[in-house]
Design a protein around this motif. Structure first.
Motif, PDB file in Angstrom:
ATOM      1  N   UNK A   1       0.837  -1.175   0.000  1.00 45.74           N
ATOM      2  CA  UNK A   1       0.000   0.000   0.000  1.00 45.74           C
ATOM      3  C   UNK A   1       0.888   1.247   0.000  1.00 45.74           C
ATOM      4  N   UNK A   2       0.635   2.198  -0.908  1.00 44.51           N
ATOM      5  CA  UNK A   2       1.494   3.384  -0.987  1.00 44.51           C
ATOM      6  C   UNK A   2       1.281   4.314   0.211  1.00 44.51           C
ATOM      7  N   UNK A   3       2.304   5.097   0.470  1.00 50.00           N
ATOM      8  CA  UNK A   3       2.254   6.050   1.566  1.00 50.00           C
ATOM      9  C   UNK A   3       1.393   7.239   1.124  1.00 50.00           C
ATOM     10  N   UNK A   4       0.264   7.421   1.762  1.00 47.93           N
ATOM     11  CA  UNK A   4      -0.636   8.512   1.384  1.00 47.93           C
ATOM     12  C   UNK A   4      -0.482   9.734   2.275  1.00 47.93           C
ATOM     13  N   UNK A   5       0.420   9.684   3.260  1.00 48.86           N
ATOM     14  CA  UNK A   5       0.593  10.836   4.142  1.00 48.86           C
ATOM     15  C   UNK A   5       1.386  11.943   3.465  1.00 48.86           C
ATOM     16  N   UNK A   6       2.179  11.599   2.464  1.00 48.81           N
ATOM     17  CA  UNK A   6       2.946  12.605   1.729  1.00 48.81           C
ATOM     18  C   UNK A   6       2.086  13.057   0.562  1.00 48.81           C
ATOM     19  N   UNK A   7       1.779  14.320   0.546  1.00 48.36           N
ATOM     20  CA  UNK A   7       0.930  14.809  -0.530  1.00 48.36           C
ATOM     21  C   UNK A   7       1.750  15.667  -1.477  1.00 48.36           C
ATOM     22  N   UNK A   8       1.445  15.540  -2.724  1.00 46.09           N
ATOM     23  CA  UNK A   8       2.096  16.343  -3.735  1.00 46.09           C
ATOM     24  C   UNK A   8       1.336  17.638  -3.933  1.00 46.09           C
ATOM     25  N   UNK A   9       1.640  18.335  -4.990  1.00 46.67           N
ATOM     26  CA  UNK A   9       0.907  19.567  -5.249  1.00 46.67           C
ATOM     27  C   UNK A   9      -0.559  19.269  -5.512  1.00 46.67           C
ATOM     28  N   UNK A  10      -1.426  20.197  -5.154  1.00 48.17           N
ATOM     29  CA  UNK A  10      -2.850  19.938  -5.359  1.00 48.17           C
ATOM     30  C   UNK A  10      -3.182  19.842  -6.846  1.00 48.17           C
ATOM     31  N   UNK A  11      -4.143  19.031  -7.142  1.00 51.11           N
ATOM     32  CA  UNK A  11      -4.558  18.898  -8.533  1.00 51.11           C
ATOM     33  C   UNK A  11      -5.287  20.165  -8.960  1.00 51.11           C
ATOM     34  N   UNK A  12      -5.451  20.319 -10.256  1.00 52.16           N
ATOM     35  CA  UNK A  12      -6.138  21.502 -10.770  1.00 52.16           C
ATOM     36  C   UNK A  12      -7.574  21.565 -10.255  1.00 52.16           C
ATOM     37  N   UNK A  13      -8.220  20.417 -10.155  1.00 54.16           N
ATOM     38  CA  UNK A  13      -9.601  20.397  -9.661  1.00 54.16           C
ATOM     39  C   UNK A  13      -9.660  20.868  -8.210  1.00 54.16           C
ATOM     40  N   UNK A  14      -8.709  20.435  -7.375  1.00 52.55           N
ATOM     41  CA  UNK A  14      -8.697  20.859  -5.976  1.00 52.55           C
ATOM     42  C   UNK A  14      -8.319  22.325  -5.857  1.00 52.55           C
ATOM     43  N   UNK A  15      -7.388  22.769  -6.697  1.00 47.65           N
ATOM     44  CA  UNK A  15      -6.939  24.155  -6.646  1.00 47.65           C
ATOM     45  C   UNK A  15      -8.035  25.122  -7.087  1.00 47.65           C
ATOM     46  N   UNK A  16      -8.874  24.687  -7.994  1.00 51.08           N
ATOM     47  CA  UNK A  16      -9.924  25.557  -8.541  1.00 51.08           C
ATOM     48  C   UNK A  16     -11.304  25.245  -7.987  1.00 51.08           C
ATOM     49  N   UNK A  17     -11.378  24.496  -6.912  1.00 50.79           N
ATOM     50  CA  UNK A  17     -12.661  24.207  -6.270  1.00 50.79           C
ATOM     51  C   UNK A  17     -13.254  25.507  -5.726  1.00 50.79           C
ATOM     52  N   UNK A  18     -14.563  25.575  -5.585  1.00 52.93           N
ATOM     53  CA  UNK A  18     -15.183  26.809  -5.071  1.00 52.93           C
ATOM     54  C   UNK A  18     -14.624  27.260  -3.722  1.00 52.93           C
ATOM     55  N   UNK A  19     -14.343  26.325  -2.833  1.00 53.25           N
ATOM     56  CA  UNK A  19     -13.788  26.703  -1.526  1.00 53.25           C
ATOM     57  C   UNK A  19     -12.399  27.305  -1.675  1.00 53.25           C
ATOM     58  N   UNK A  20     -11.597  26.758  -2.585  1.00 46.06           N
ATOM     59  CA  UNK A  20     -10.254  27.293  -2.811  1.00 46.06           C
ATOM     60  C   UNK A  20     -10.325  28.682  -3.437  1.00 46.06           C
ATOM     61  N   UNK A  21     -11.243  28.878  -4.350  1.00 46.94           N
ATOM     62  CA  UNK A  21     -11.405  30.200  -4.975  1.00 46.94           C
ATOM     63  C   UNK A  21     -11.891  31.222  -3.947  1.00 46.94           C
ATOM     64  N   UNK A  22     -12.822  30.807  -3.092  1.00 48.98           N
ATOM     65  CA  UNK A  22     -13.303  31.708  -2.062  1.00 48.98           C
ATOM     66  C   UNK A  22     -12.175  32.073  -1.104  1.00 48.98           C
TER      67      UNK A  22
END
Length: 93
Positions: A1-22
């Motif tokens: 199982x891969x290590x999910x605690x290390x996160x990379x840069x946010x995806x475009x969808x996460x970066x442009x989500x309404x909450x992120x834009x707000x």
């Protein structure tokens, strides 16, 4: 199982989500609002005792300049979403 605690840069969808834009809009508002709030007392400290009419005139112009900067910066900040950070929050590399 891969290590999910290390996160990379946010995806475009996460970066442009309404909450992120707000959030980007809030950061831009706080950044430029702070400049507007600080600039008016600074004008009175510089010109208030010696030239009060100049301080009063500048006190009306500085908020208008702040609003103009806000109108220019807000659409860019909202478009960037979570990637936006105010200029002095993180120094440029």
């Amino acid at each position: 199982m891969p290590n999910t605690s290390v996160s990379g840069p946010p995806t475009r969808a996460a970066r442009c989500a309404p909450a992120a834009r707000w959030g980007a809009g809030v950061r831009a508002t706080l950044w430029l609002g702070a400049w507007g709030v600080v600039s008016v007392p600074a004008a009175w400290l510089v010109w208030g005792w010696t030239w009060p009419s100049m301080a009063a005139t500048i006190s009306w112009h500085l908020p208008l300049l702040t609003l103009a900067a806000y109108a220019a910066r807000l659409p860019k900040a909202v478009r960037l979403g979570a990637a936006y950070s105010p200029p002095l929050r993180h120094p440029r590399k």
